[in-house]
Scaffold this motif. Sequence first.
Motif, PDB file in Angstrom:
ATOM      1  N   THR A 259       8.431  23.942  23.137  1.00 46.84           N
ATOM      2  CA  THR A 259       7.517  23.830  24.275  1.00 46.84           C
ATOM      3  C   THR A 259       7.360  25.179  24.962  1.00 46.84           C
ATOM      4  OG1 THR A 259       8.242  21.541  24.547  1.00 46.84           O
ATOM      5  CG2 THR A 259       7.035  22.527  26.390  1.00 46.84           C
ATOM      6  N   LYS A 260       8.465  25.867  25.174  1.00 49.39           N
ATOM      7  CA  LYS A 260       8.413  27.188  25.814  1.00 49.39           C
ATOM      8  C   LYS A 260       7.588  28.171  24.980  1.00 49.39           C
ATOM      9  CE  LYS A 260      12.840  27.184  28.414  1.00 49.39           C
ATOM     10  NZ  LYS A 260      12.431  26.205  29.349  1.00 49.39           N
ATOM     11  N   ALA A 261       7.772  28.157  23.666  1.00 49.84           N
ATOM     12  CA  ALA A 261       7.019  29.064  22.794  1.00 49.84           C
ATOM     13  C   ALA A 261       5.522  28.781  22.895  1.00 49.84           C
ATOM     14  CB  ALA A 261       7.493  28.923  21.350  1.00 49.84           C
ATOM     15  N   ALA A 262       5.161  27.505  22.880  1.00 46.09           N
ATOM     16  CA  ALA A 262       3.745  27.138  22.979  1.00 46.09           C
ATOM     17  C   ALA A 262       3.177  27.521  24.346  1.00 46.09           C
ATOM     18  CB  ALA A 262       3.579  25.640  22.717  1.00 46.09           C
ATOM     19  N   VAL A 263       3.942  27.287  25.398  1.00 44.04           N
ATOM     20  CA  VAL A 263       3.498  27.645  26.749  1.00 44.04           C
ATOM     21  C   VAL A 263       3.301  29.157  26.859  1.00 44.04           C
ATOM     22  CG1 VAL A 263       4.226  27.775  29.174  1.00 44.04           C
ATOM     23  CG2 VAL A 263       4.439  25.618  27.920  1.00 44.04           C
ATOM     24  N   LEU A 264       4.260  29.923  26.349  1.00 45.33           N
ATOM     25  CA  LEU A 264       4.153  31.384  26.445  1.00 45.33           C
ATOM     26  C   LEU A 264       2.906  31.913  25.742  1.00 45.33           C
ATOM     27  CD1 LEU A 264       7.884  32.491  26.090  1.00 45.33           C
ATOM     28  CD2 LEU A 264       6.403  32.769  28.102  1.00 45.33           C
TER      29      LEU A 264
ATOM     30  N   LEU B 283       0.133  30.798  26.046  1.00 41.85           N
ATOM     31  CA  LEU B 283      -0.955  30.663  27.021  1.00 41.85           C
ATOM     32  C   LEU B 283      -0.724  31.509  28.276  1.00 41.85           C
ATOM     33  CD1 LEU B 283      -1.568  26.804  26.827  1.00 41.85           C
ATOM     34  CD2 LEU B 283      -2.919  28.629  25.767  1.00 41.85           C
ATOM     35  N   LEU B 284       0.394  32.217  28.312  1.00 43.70           N
ATOM     36  CA  LEU B 284       0.734  33.061  29.464  1.00 43.70           C
ATOM     37  C   LEU B 284       0.949  34.499  28.978  1.00 43.70           C
ATOM     38  CD1 LEU B 284       3.304  30.672  31.203  1.00 43.70           C
ATOM     39  CD2 LEU B 284       0.920  31.058  31.863  1.00 43.70           C
ATOM     40  N   PRO B 285      -0.120  35.203  28.644  1.00 44.74           N
ATOM     41  CA  PRO B 285       0.027  36.513  28.007  1.00 44.74           C
ATOM     42  C   PRO B 285       0.815  37.543  28.816  1.00 44.74           C
ATOM     43  CG  PRO B 285      -2.271  36.073  28.588  1.00 44.74           C
ATOM     44  CD  PRO B 285      -1.514  34.817  28.844  1.00 44.74           C
ATOM     45  N   LYS B 286       0.672  37.539  30.121  1.00 40.91           N
ATOM     46  CA  LYS B 286       1.367  38.527  30.948  1.00 40.91           C
ATOM     47  C   LYS B 286       2.887  38.336  30.881  1.00 40.91           C
ATOM     48  CE  LYS B 286       0.944  39.681  35.662  1.00 40.91           C
ATOM     49  NZ  LYS B 286       0.224  39.512  36.915  1.00 40.91           N
ATOM     50  N   ILE B 287       3.320  37.109  31.056  1.00 40.39           N
ATOM     51  CA  ILE B 287       4.756  36.810  31.028  1.00 40.39           C
ATOM     52  C   ILE B 287       5.288  36.916  29.604  1.00 40.39           C
ATOM     53  CG2 ILE B 287       6.481  35.007  31.422  1.00 40.39           C
ATOM     54  CD1 ILE B 287       4.763  34.169  33.862  1.00 40.39           C
ATOM     55  N   SER B 288       4.501  36.463  28.649  1.00 33.28           N
ATOM     56  CA  SER B 288       4.903  36.559  27.245  1.00 33.28           C
ATOM     57  C   SER B 288       5.148  38.012  26.854  1.00 33.28           C
ATOM     58  CB  SER B 288       3.830  35.945  26.351  1.00 33.28           C
ATOM     59  OG  SER B 288       4.226  36.007  25.011  1.00 33.28           O
ATOM     60  N   LYS B 289       4.315  38.904  27.355  1.00 33.70           N
ATOM     61  CA  LYS B 289       4.461  40.330  27.040  1.00 33.70           C
ATOM     62  C   LYS B 289       5.792  40.871  27.570  1.00 33.70           C
ATOM     63  CE  LYS B 289       2.260  44.805  27.502  1.00 33.70           C
ATOM     64  NZ  LYS B 289       1.211  45.601  28.100  1.00 33.70           N
ATOM     65  N   ILE B 290       6.171  40.468  28.772  1.00 28.43           N
ATOM     66  CA  ILE B 290       7.445  40.911  29.354  1.00 28.43           C
ATOM     67  C   ILE B 290       8.606  40.476  28.459  1.00 28.43           C
ATOM     68  CG2 ILE B 290       9.064  40.579  31.283  1.00 28.43           C
ATOM     69  CD1 ILE B 290       6.542  40.244  33.089  1.00 28.43           C
ATOM     70  N   PHE B 291       8.616  39.190  28.098  1.00 34.13           N
ATOM     71  CA  PHE B 291       9.705  38.667  27.273  1.00 34.13           C
ATOM     72  C   PHE B 291       9.692  39.270  25.870  1.00 34.13           C
ATOM     73  CE2 PHE B 291       9.857  34.562  29.969  1.00 34.13           C
ATOM     74  CZ  PHE B 291      10.852  35.090  30.774  1.00 34.13           C
TER      75      PHE B 291
ATOM     76  N   LYS C 186      14.458  35.374  40.309  1.00 33.99           N
ATOM     77  CA  LYS C 186      14.031  34.127  40.960  1.00 33.99           C
ATOM     78  C   LYS C 186      12.512  34.070  41.061  1.00 33.99           C
ATOM     79  CE  LYS C 186      18.230  33.701  43.720  1.00 33.99           C
ATOM     80  NZ  LYS C 186      18.808  33.842  45.058  1.00 33.99           N
ATOM     81  N   LYS C 187      11.917  35.209  41.390  1.00 31.50           N
ATOM     82  CA  LYS C 187      10.459  35.265  41.529  1.00 31.50           C
ATOM     83  C   LYS C 187       9.776  34.987  40.181  1.00 31.50           C
ATOM     84  CE  LYS C 187       6.719  38.210  43.104  1.00 31.50           C
ATOM     85  NZ  LYS C 187       6.273  39.535  43.446  1.00 31.50           N
ATOM     86  N   LEU C 188      10.281  35.605  39.119  1.00 27.72           N
ATOM     87  CA  LEU C 188       9.702  35.370  37.794  1.00 27.72           C
ATOM     88  C   LEU C 188       9.876  33.914  37.384  1.00 27.72           C
ATOM     89  CD1 LEU C 188       8.331  36.335  35.195  1.00 27.72           C
ATOM     90  CD2 LEU C 188      10.585  36.996  34.345  1.00 27.72           C
TER      91      LEU C 188
ATOM     92  N   PRO D 182      11.227  32.671  24.133  1.00 27.89           N
ATOM     93  CA  PRO D 182      11.640  31.412  24.766  1.00 27.89           C
ATOM     94  C   PRO D 182      13.138  31.351  25.103  1.00 27.89           C
ATOM     95  CG  PRO D 182      10.151  30.966  22.954  1.00 27.89           C
ATOM     96  CD  PRO D 182      10.504  32.425  22.878  1.00 27.89           C
ATOM     97  N   HIS D 183      13.964  32.046  24.327  1.00 24.48           N
ATOM     98  CA  HIS D 183      15.398  32.091  24.643  1.00 24.48           C
ATOM     99  C   HIS D 183      15.639  32.838  25.963  1.00 24.48           C
ATOM    100  CE1 HIS D 183      15.801  31.367  20.213  1.00 24.48           C
ATOM    101  NE2 HIS D 183      16.741  30.559  20.657  1.00 24.48           N
ATOM    102  N   LEU D 184      14.868  33.888  26.204  1.00 23.52           N
ATOM    103  CA  LEU D 184      15.004  34.631  27.456  1.00 23.52           C
ATOM    104  C   LEU D 184      14.637  33.744  28.642  1.00 23.52           C
ATOM    105  CD1 LEU D 184      13.441  37.981  26.243  1.00 23.52           C
ATOM    106  CD2 LEU D 184      15.852  37.563  26.701  1.00 23.52           C
ATOM    107  N   TRP D 185      13.564  32.986  28.483  1.00 19.77           N
ATOM    108  CA  TRP D 185      13.131  32.049  29.522  1.00 19.77           C
ATOM    109  C   TRP D 185      14.220  31.006  29.756  1.00 19.77           C
ATOM    110  CZ3 TRP D 185       7.932  28.896  28.922  1.00 19.77           C
ATOM    111  CH2 TRP D 185       7.772  28.039  30.015  1.00 19.77           C
ATOM    112  N   MET D 186      14.762  30.470  28.668  1.00 15.42           N
ATOM    113  CA  MET D 186      15.813  29.457  28.782  1.00 15.42           C
ATOM    114  C   MET D 186      17.037  30.030  29.499  1.00 15.42           C
ATOM    115  SD  MET D 186      17.708  27.247  25.794  1.00 15.42           S
ATOM    116  CE  MET D 186      16.355  26.122  25.492  1.00 15.42           C
ATOM    117  N   ALA D 187      17.404  31.250  29.155  1.00 18.04           N
ATOM    118  CA  ALA D 187      18.556  31.885  29.804  1.00 18.04           C
ATOM    119  C   ALA D 187      18.314  32.029  31.301  1.00 18.04           C
ATOM    120  CB  ALA D 187      18.840  33.245  29.170  1.00 18.04           C
ATOM    121  N   LEU D 188      17.122  32.481  31.679  1.00 20.43           N
ATOM    122  CA  LEU D 188      16.798  32.606  33.107  1.00 20.43           C
ATOM    123  C   LEU D 188      16.927  31.259  33.817  1.00 20.43           C
ATOM    124  CD1 LEU D 188      13.675  34.957  33.395  1.00 20.43           C
ATOM    125  CD2 LEU D 188      15.966  35.355  34.297  1.00 20.43           C
TER     126      LEU D 188
END
Length: 196
Positions: A174-179, A181-189, A69-71, A11-17
Amino acid sequence: MGGPLPRFSPPHLWMALELIGKHKRIGRGQLAKIMKLGEGSVRTILERLNKLGLVLSARGGSCLSERGKKLLDELPTISEIKLRYLSLGKISMISKVPGGSVRVTSGMEQRDAAVQIGGKGATVLVFKKGKLRFPDGIEVRKEADAILAISRPEEGDAIIVGFGDDRISAELATKAAVLSLLPKISKIFTELCRVS
């Protein structure tokens, strides 16, 4: 040798983006202050995002690459919501995961993810048969209108409401809970967090 281990998670990576995208160009110090992380952790986050081609770093700070930007466009938005009855913390944040209800079981996995990152918890709701429901199928009545107004779900969507004592902890919860449910993106992070 090296210093302390970095203290960040997906979730920190998502927040940074998001922060880099919002500010167009932002320095490491400012990012660390906003995210409430040490500069060393933020440096590592930026290095890893850069290595994957998601951010571009220069003397004036970091900015998103086209790939970044796309991610970011693929990630759901998160908004603050004022709740009275369903809230578990001082701050509540909400996000919609399109089509996410198929990956929701009891909602415990999402709650656990929120707590593990320092939040107060998370509530998972699904939109099925035109109604907002808890994962067990019980219809949400209290505060459903507020949740529906912000999330505007469609059939099969999951709605995550994360809680924290401050905005950062609620957002990370919230980001942790959302991730979850998003296995593909969660795997990247997750892979970016493990890179040494």
